[in-house]
Design an enzyme around this catalytic site. Structure first.
Site, PDB file in Angstrom:
ATOM      1  N   ASP A  62       0.956  -1.475  -0.159  1.00  0.00           N
ATOM      2  CA  ASP A  62       0.191   0.080   0.014  1.00  0.00           C
ATOM      3  C   ASP A  62       0.813   1.146  -0.017  1.00  0.00           C
ATOM      4  O   ASP A  62       1.671   1.411   0.755  1.00  0.00           O
ATOM      5  CB  ASP A  62      -0.851   0.090   1.296  1.00  0.00           C
ATOM      6  CG  ASP A  62      -1.965   1.019   1.253  1.00  0.00           C
ATOM      7  OD1 ASP A  62      -1.730   2.006   0.388  1.00  0.00           O
ATOM      8  OD2 ASP A  62      -2.892   1.311   2.270  1.00  0.00           O
ATOM      9  N   VAL A  63       0.968   2.071  -1.050  1.00  0.00           N
ATOM     10  CA  VAL A  63       1.741   3.211  -1.168  1.00  0.00           C
ATOM     11  C   VAL A  63       1.711   4.070  -0.285  1.00  0.00           C
ATOM     12  O   VAL A  63       2.902   4.967  -0.061  1.00  0.00           O
ATOM     13  CB  VAL A  63       1.913   3.674  -2.839  1.00  0.00           C
ATOM     14  CG1 VAL A  63       2.440   2.609  -3.966  1.00  0.00           C
ATOM     15  CG2 VAL A  63       0.437   4.281  -2.991  1.00  0.00           C
ATOM     16  N   TYR A 154      -8.535  15.738  -7.930  1.00  0.00           N
ATOM     17  CA  TYR A 154      -7.644  15.122  -8.570  1.00  0.00           C
ATOM     18  C   TYR A 154      -6.528  15.939  -9.367  1.00  0.00           C
ATOM     19  O   TYR A 154      -5.445  15.447  -9.085  1.00  0.00           O
ATOM     20  CB  TYR A 154      -8.532  14.074  -9.866  1.00  0.00           C
ATOM     21  CG  TYR A 154      -7.668  13.198 -10.753  1.00  0.00           C
ATOM     22  CD1 TYR A 154      -6.851  12.215  -9.944  1.00  0.00           C
ATOM     23  CD2 TYR A 154      -7.181  13.650 -11.803  1.00  0.00           C
ATOM     24  CE1 TYR A 154      -6.157  11.371 -10.797  1.00  0.00           C
ATOM     25  CE2 TYR A 154      -6.706  12.733 -12.842  1.00  0.00           C
ATOM     26  CZ  TYR A 154      -6.052  11.707 -12.165  1.00  0.00           C
ATOM     27  OH  TYR A 154      -5.103  10.680 -12.638  1.00  0.00           O
ATOM     28  N   LYS A 158      -2.491  15.749  -8.618  1.00  0.00           N
ATOM     29  CA  LYS A 158      -1.504  15.670  -9.600  1.00  0.00           C
ATOM     30  C   LYS A 158      -0.637  17.069  -9.746  1.00  0.00           C
ATOM     31  O   LYS A 158       0.408  16.918 -10.042  1.00  0.00           O
ATOM     32  CB  LYS A 158      -2.327  15.226 -10.908  1.00  0.00           C
ATOM     33  CG  LYS A 158      -2.754  13.971 -11.106  1.00  0.00           C
ATOM     34  CD  LYS A 158      -1.990  12.820 -10.556  1.00  0.00           C
ATOM     35  CE  LYS A 158      -2.559  11.354 -11.025  1.00  0.00           C
ATOM     36  NZ  LYS A 158      -1.587  10.140 -10.350  1.00  0.00           N
ATOM     37  N   ILE A 187      -6.571   7.516 -21.230  1.00  0.00           N
ATOM     38  CA  ILE A 187      -5.602   6.235 -21.781  1.00  0.00           C
ATOM     39  C   ILE A 187      -6.780   5.026 -21.349  1.00  0.00           C
ATOM     40  O   ILE A 187      -7.291   4.974 -20.072  1.00  0.00           O
ATOM     41  CB  ILE A 187      -4.438   6.017 -20.715  1.00  0.00           C
ATOM     42  CG1 ILE A 187      -3.585   7.215 -21.065  1.00  0.00           C
ATOM     43  CG2 ILE A 187      -3.965   4.779 -21.313  1.00  0.00           C
ATOM     44  CD1 ILE A 187      -2.969   7.715 -22.421  1.00  0.00           C
TER      45      ILE A 187
HETATM   46  N1  LIG Z   1      -6.042   6.038 -17.355  1.00  0.00           N
HETATM   47  C1  LIG Z   1      -5.838   7.329 -17.672  1.00  0.00           C
HETATM   48  O1  LIG Z   1      -6.597   7.842 -18.435  1.00  0.00           O
HETATM   49  C2  LIG Z   1      -5.028   8.103 -16.803  1.00  0.00           C
HETATM   50  C3  LIG Z   1      -4.684   9.559 -17.203  1.00  0.00           C
HETATM   51  C4  LIG Z   1      -3.762  10.466 -16.638  1.00  0.00           C
HETATM   52  C5  LIG Z   1      -3.058   9.670 -15.445  1.00  0.00           C
HETATM   53  N2  LIG Z   1      -3.344   8.523 -14.991  1.00  0.00           N
HETATM   54  C6  LIG Z   1      -2.520   7.844 -14.002  1.00  0.00           C
HETATM   55  O2  LIG Z   1      -1.912   6.865 -14.214  1.00  0.00           O
HETATM   56  C7  LIG Z   1      -1.670   5.881 -13.067  1.00  0.00           C
HETATM   57  C8  LIG Z   1      -2.253   4.554 -13.491  1.00  0.00           C
HETATM   58  O3  LIG Z   1      -3.460   4.704 -13.847  1.00  0.00           O
HETATM   59  P1  LIG Z   1      -4.308   3.344 -14.667  1.00  0.00           P
HETATM   60  O4  LIG Z   1      -5.266   4.125 -15.555  1.00  0.00           O
HETATM   61  O5  LIG Z   1      -3.334   2.474 -15.166  1.00  0.00           O
HETATM   62  O6  LIG Z   1      -5.117   2.897 -13.248  1.00  0.00           O
HETATM   63  P2  LIG Z   1      -5.598   1.497 -12.949  1.00  0.00           P
HETATM   64  O7  LIG Z   1      -6.772   1.683 -12.047  1.00  0.00           O
HETATM   65  O8  LIG Z   1      -5.755   0.548 -14.133  1.00  0.00           O
HETATM   66  O9  LIG Z   1      -4.276   1.058 -12.233  1.00  0.00           O
HETATM   67  C9  LIG Z   1      -3.921   1.435 -10.915  1.00  0.00           C
HETATM   68  C10 LIG Z   1      -3.258   0.597  -9.929  1.00  0.00           C
HETATM   69  O10 LIG Z   1      -2.915   0.899  -8.789  1.00  0.00           O
HETATM   70  C11 LIG Z   1      -3.291   0.186  -7.745  1.00  0.00           C
HETATM   71  N3  LIG Z   1      -3.318   1.047  -6.459  1.00  0.00           N
HETATM   72  C12 LIG Z   1      -4.382   1.919  -5.978  1.00  0.00           C
HETATM   73  N4  LIG Z   1      -4.277   2.092  -4.936  1.00  0.00           N
HETATM   74  C13 LIG Z   1      -2.872   1.774  -4.505  1.00  0.00           C
HETATM   75  C14 LIG Z   1      -2.274   1.853  -3.318  1.00  0.00           C
HETATM   76  N5  LIG Z   1      -2.874   2.532  -2.201  1.00  0.00           N
HETATM   77  N6  LIG Z   1      -1.099   1.083  -3.273  1.00  0.00           N
HETATM   78  C15 LIG Z   1      -0.599   0.559  -4.399  1.00  0.00           C
HETATM   79  N7  LIG Z   1      -1.186   0.167  -5.220  1.00  0.00           N
HETATM   80  C16 LIG Z   1      -2.594   0.956  -5.348  1.00  0.00           C
HETATM   81  C17 LIG Z   1      -4.578  -0.470  -8.273  1.00  0.00           C
HETATM   82  O11 LIG Z   1      -4.918  -1.579  -7.533  1.00  0.00           O
HETATM   83  C18 LIG Z   1      -4.049  -0.575  -9.724  1.00  0.00           C
HETATM   84  O12 LIG Z   1      -3.761  -1.850 -10.009  1.00  0.00           O
HETATM   85  C19 LIG Z   1      -2.516   6.616 -11.930  1.00  0.00           C
HETATM   86  O13 LIG Z   1      -1.571   7.351 -11.006  1.00  0.00           O
HETATM   87  C20 LIG Z   1      -3.459   7.564 -12.848  1.00  0.00           C
HETATM   88  O14 LIG Z   1      -3.890   8.828 -12.022  1.00  0.00           O
HETATM   89  C21 LIG Z   1      -4.240   7.687 -15.747  1.00  0.00           C
END
Ligand SMILES: NC(=O)c1ccc[n+]([C@@H]2O[C@H](COP(=O)([O-])OP(=O)(O)OC[C@H]3O[C@@H](n4cnc5c(N)ncnc54)[C@H](O)[C@@H]3O)[C@@H](O)[C@H]2O)c1
Length: 255
Positions: A62-63, A154, A158, A187
């Protein structure tokens, strides 16, 4: 083989962008330890990668918990002796108007998106300083550069990642450690699927249409940018922001 002999930690590696980056790092010959709070998904992802690679490991983490960071760093050092790359990717998303957010929402998002990144940098930098080498990539978003209705919280998490990363990059610049942020647009990951499933009026098509390229990005398009920032190819790049958004932040035109 752009990451040959490099040891990497990737957080949130069980899903989406994190999982695709584990794959790209393995393809570039890195040793990868990925972590996630979701043990079941993490173990499933690990089994999939182990069919092809023996340079991959998974740890539950858990980060937002400092004790988890201390354990992860110790275990990686015990097994591999060094940490060359940290990809702080784990994150959570919530969209609401500012007055609808609760104090619990605030604490939850800040703890994962900001405190998690701070703790990762703090504990890994101590190792990288001894090595006099390292590259850290922190995940921001285009929501950390521009805003939209419902994005106040959010975006605040960020935006905090952006400016914390610049200061941190300057703190460690003389130690041969580089720190950069990535800024994905929309994404196609589980995060977006879950968000769309929770809404009545928003469709996946609307995300495609609101991007100048008329499509969402793919996880591998982000992972490729992370490979570049992690590798020695980006050796003069630190404290910078890499936008991966199909032109979204470039335009003032409403689509
Ligand atoms: N998908 C998008 O459109 C998008 C756009 C901009 C930024 N992001 C950022 O990219 C990163 C990844 O997003 P994603 O779309 O792959 O999301 P996702 O939900 O598919 O993956 C996120 C992962 O983080 C894990 N996680 C959540 N809380 C956690 C914790 N406390 N400790 C450890 N792991 C934890 C989840 O279990 C999951 O496996 C995030 O930081 C998100 O904010 C995503």
């Amino acid at each position: 083989m752009r990451l040959k002999n490099k040891v990497a930690i990737i957080t949130g590696g069980a899903s989406g962008i994190g999982r695709e980056t584990v794959k790209r790092f393995l393809e570039e010959d890195a040793i990868v330890v990925f972590t996630d709070i979701n043990e079941e998904m993490g173990r499933m992802t690990l089994r999939r990668f182990q069919e092809k690679y023996d340079t991959v490991a998974f740890l539950v983490q858990d980060v937002q918990k400092e004790e988890d960071w201390i354990r992860v760093v110790e275990e990686v050092l015990d097994k591999y002796g060094k940490i060359d790359i940290l990809f702080n990717n784990a994150g959570v998303y919530k969209k609401k108007a500012i007055n609808e957010f609760t104090v619990e929402d605030f604490d939850f998002m800040m703890a994962i998106n900001v405190k998690g990144v701070f703790l990762g940098m703090k504990h890994v930098i101590n190792v990288m300083k001894r090595q006099r080498n390292g590259s850290i990539i922190n995940t921001s978003s285009i929501a950390g550069l521009k805003s939209a209705p419902g994005h106040s919280f959010y975006g605040a998490t960020k935006g905090a990642v952006n400016i914390m990363s610049k200061g941190a990059a300057l703190d460690v610049i003389s130690n041969n450690i580089r720190i950069n942020t990535i800024h994905p647009g929309t994404i196609a990951t589980e995060m977006v699927d879950n968000f769309v499933a929770s809404q009545k009026t928003i469709s996946i098509e609307s995300f495609h249409n609101s991007t100048p390229m008329k499509r969402m990005g793919t996880p591998v398009e982000v992972a490729n940018a992370v490979v570049f920032l992690a590798s020695d190819e980006s050796s003069f790049i630190t404290g910078s922001e890499l936008v991966i958004d199909g032109g979204t932040t470039a335009t003032t035109q409403r689509t």
